[in-house]
Design a protein around this motif. Structure first.
Motif, PDB file in Angstrom:
ATOM      1  N   VAL A 311       0.842  -1.207   0.000  1.00 26.04           N
ATOM      2  CA  VAL A 311       0.000   0.000   0.000  1.00 26.04           C
ATOM      3  C   VAL A 311       0.877   1.257   0.000  1.00 26.04           C
ATOM      4  N   ARG A 312       2.016   1.187   0.653  1.00 24.59           N
ATOM      5  CA  ARG A 312       2.930   2.337   0.682  1.00 24.59           C
ATOM      6  C   ARG A 312       3.807   2.424  -0.567  1.00 24.59           C
ATOM      7  N   GLY A 313       3.592   1.522  -1.524  1.00 21.38           N
ATOM      8  CA  GLY A 313       4.296   1.613  -2.799  1.00 21.38           C
ATOM      9  C   GLY A 313       5.720   1.083  -2.781  1.00 21.38           C
ATOM     10  N   LYS A 314       6.052   0.283  -1.777  1.00 22.60           N
ATOM     11  CA  LYS A 314       7.429  -0.244  -1.682  1.00 22.60           C
ATOM     12  C   LYS A 314       7.623  -1.505  -2.525  1.00 22.60           C
ATOM     13  N   VAL A 315       6.545  -2.244  -2.766  1.00 26.34           N
ATOM     14  CA  VAL A 315       6.648  -3.479  -3.551  1.00 26.34           C
ATOM     15  C   VAL A 315       5.447  -3.562  -4.498  1.00 26.34           C
ATOM     16  N   LYS A 316       5.687  -4.154  -5.682  1.00 25.63           N
ATOM     17  CA  LYS A 316       4.590  -4.354  -6.634  1.00 25.63           C
ATOM     18  C   LYS A 316       4.993  -5.493  -7.556  1.00 25.63           C
ATOM     19  N   ALA A 317       4.209  -6.563  -7.558  1.00 23.09           N
ATOM     20  CA  ALA A 317       4.567  -7.697  -8.403  1.00 23.09           C
ATOM     21  C   ALA A 317       4.462  -7.291  -9.863  1.00 23.09           C
ATOM     22  N   PRO A 318       5.437  -7.698 -10.690  1.00 19.93           N
ATOM     23  CA  PRO A 318       5.294  -7.482 -12.133  1.00 19.93           C
ATOM     24  C   PRO A 318       4.244  -8.471 -12.638  1.00 19.93           C
ATOM     25  N   ILE A 319       3.055  -7.971 -13.005  1.00 26.90           N
ATOM     26  CA  ILE A 319       1.979  -8.912 -13.360  1.00 26.90           C
ATOM     27  C   ILE A 319       1.607  -8.853 -14.836  1.00 26.90           C
TER      28      ILE A 319
END
Ligand code: NAD
Ligand code: ZN
Length: 349
Positions: A311-319
């Protein structure tokens, strides 16, 4: 109140390894302790492939609706549910429920409960438009969150976040992620970077190398090209990584990590290739005083913390998003090790 249809689309299999049927099935009714989630998106985890093949020493229910990275909206709830309201966002994760009475549940190690109920394994999971989930274990997702992007956090994210905590590393230390370009691995790299670690990744192919670097990884070793992986890892990390997160599906890679890990280092086992044994030569194991630890998803607190990083934008899976009906193709690519990041299924297609 949202209108709930009587039937829905799902992917069902009746025998392990049998046809993956895209068909209409009844919408389940939530029990008093359950919520009914209108699943919008579901990630596809390698565990779903193990479940379909039936290659683990733990039987699945049959017929089964797989899936345990479901993100959606609560549309109904049982009489005893007090922690979710209709319209809330909720996540379906691997641990659907546990006994809450055994010594492990009592310590917050609910995934280790001997009576654990597992989404997409012993309880119909998120490869359907409407799924039931035990309200105690269902994940809280803040309203307004992108449900496709958050889906992989519900298993891959929670799992690697917990595994990194299990490795007990300090900022500035080296962590090796074996299987760094896959679903768990690509998130592990980002959580590790967010924790201030230096990240070495091992996986195969240029696409995964590029992905790894784009996620903040420092050194990539291609297992399809490098002949001396142990030597290369130790050289790049000046004596071996302080911790290793094994998310590959290769028994050989897992055993290798016991050799390249630094003296006093920790090897964390996460990936579950069928029938795998982790071999560690006892002499080196003792002289280097290394530790091998297993790590199994995460509890409710780990879930909340790992979602908070997202939610804080530190991680995001490449989907890559495809329709629910495309699951057989996703399994094919996964089996061949060709997926960089995560496939997410859109249940409306
Ligand atoms: P994935 O298929 O997305 O990723 C696996 C990666 O391993 C691929 O990128 C592949 O190229 C790589 N790989 C294969 N051979 C390798 C080698 N010799 N060296 C380095 N990398 C290699 O799978 P995933 O969804 O990330 O899941 C990985 C494993 O973790 C599965 O076995 C899954 O069941 C398990 N898992 C465990 C937990 C847990 O709680 N312990 C939770 C979720 C998944
Ligand atoms: Zn999973």
């Amino acid at each position: 109140m949202p209108s709930i249809p009587k039937t829905q689309k799902a992917i069902v299999f009746e025998t392990n390894g049998g046809p993956l049927l895209y068909k209409d099935i009844p919408v389940p009714q939530p029990k008093p302790n359950e919520i009914l989630v209108n699943v919008k998106y579901s990630g596809v985890c390698h565990t779903d492939l193990h479940a379909w093949k039936g290659d683990w020493p733990l039987a699945t229910k049959l017929p089964l609706v797989g899936g345990h990275e479901g993100a959606g909206v609560v549309v109904a709830k049982g009489a005893n549910v007090t922690n979710f309201e209709i319209g809330d966002y909720a996540g379906i994760k691997w641990l659907n429920g546990s006994c809450m009475g055994c010594e492990f549940c009592q310590q917050g190690a609910e995934p280790n409960c001997p009576d654990a109920d597992l989404s997409g394994y012993t309880h119909d999971g998120s490869f359907q438009q409407y799924a039931t989930a035990d309200a105690v274990q269902a994940a809280k997702i803040p309203k307004g969150t992108n449900l496709a992007d958050v889906a992989p956090i519900l298993c891959a994210g929670v799992t690697v976040y917990k595994a990194l905590k299990t490795a007990e590393l300090s900022p500035g230390q080296w962590v090796a992620i074996s299987g760094a370009g896959g679903g768990l691995g690509s998130l592990a790299v980002q959580y590790a970077v967010a924790m201030g670690l230096r990240v070495l990744g091992i996986d195969g192919g240029d696409e995964k190398a590029k992905l790894f670097e784009s996620l903040g990884g420092e050194v990539f070793i291609d297992f399809t090209k490098e002949k001396d992986i142990v030597g290369a890892v130790q050289k790049a990390t000046n004596g071996g990584p302080h911790g290793v997160i094994n998310v590959s599906v290769s028994p050989a890679a897992i055993s290798q990590s016991c050799q390249y890990v630094r003296t006093l280092g920790k090897v964390v086992l996460v990936g579950l290739p069928a029938g795998a044994v982790c071999e560690s030569p006892v002499f080196e194991h003792v002289i280097k005083s290394i530790q091998i630890r297993g790590s199994y998803v995460g509890n409710r607190q780990d879930t909340a913390e790992s979602i908070d990083f997202f939610v804080r934008g530190k991680v995001k899976a490449p989907i890559k998003v495809v329709g629910l009906s495309e699951l057989p193709k996703v399994f094919e690519l996964m089996e061949q090790g060709k997926i960089a990041g995560r496939y997410v299924l859109d249940t409306s297609k």
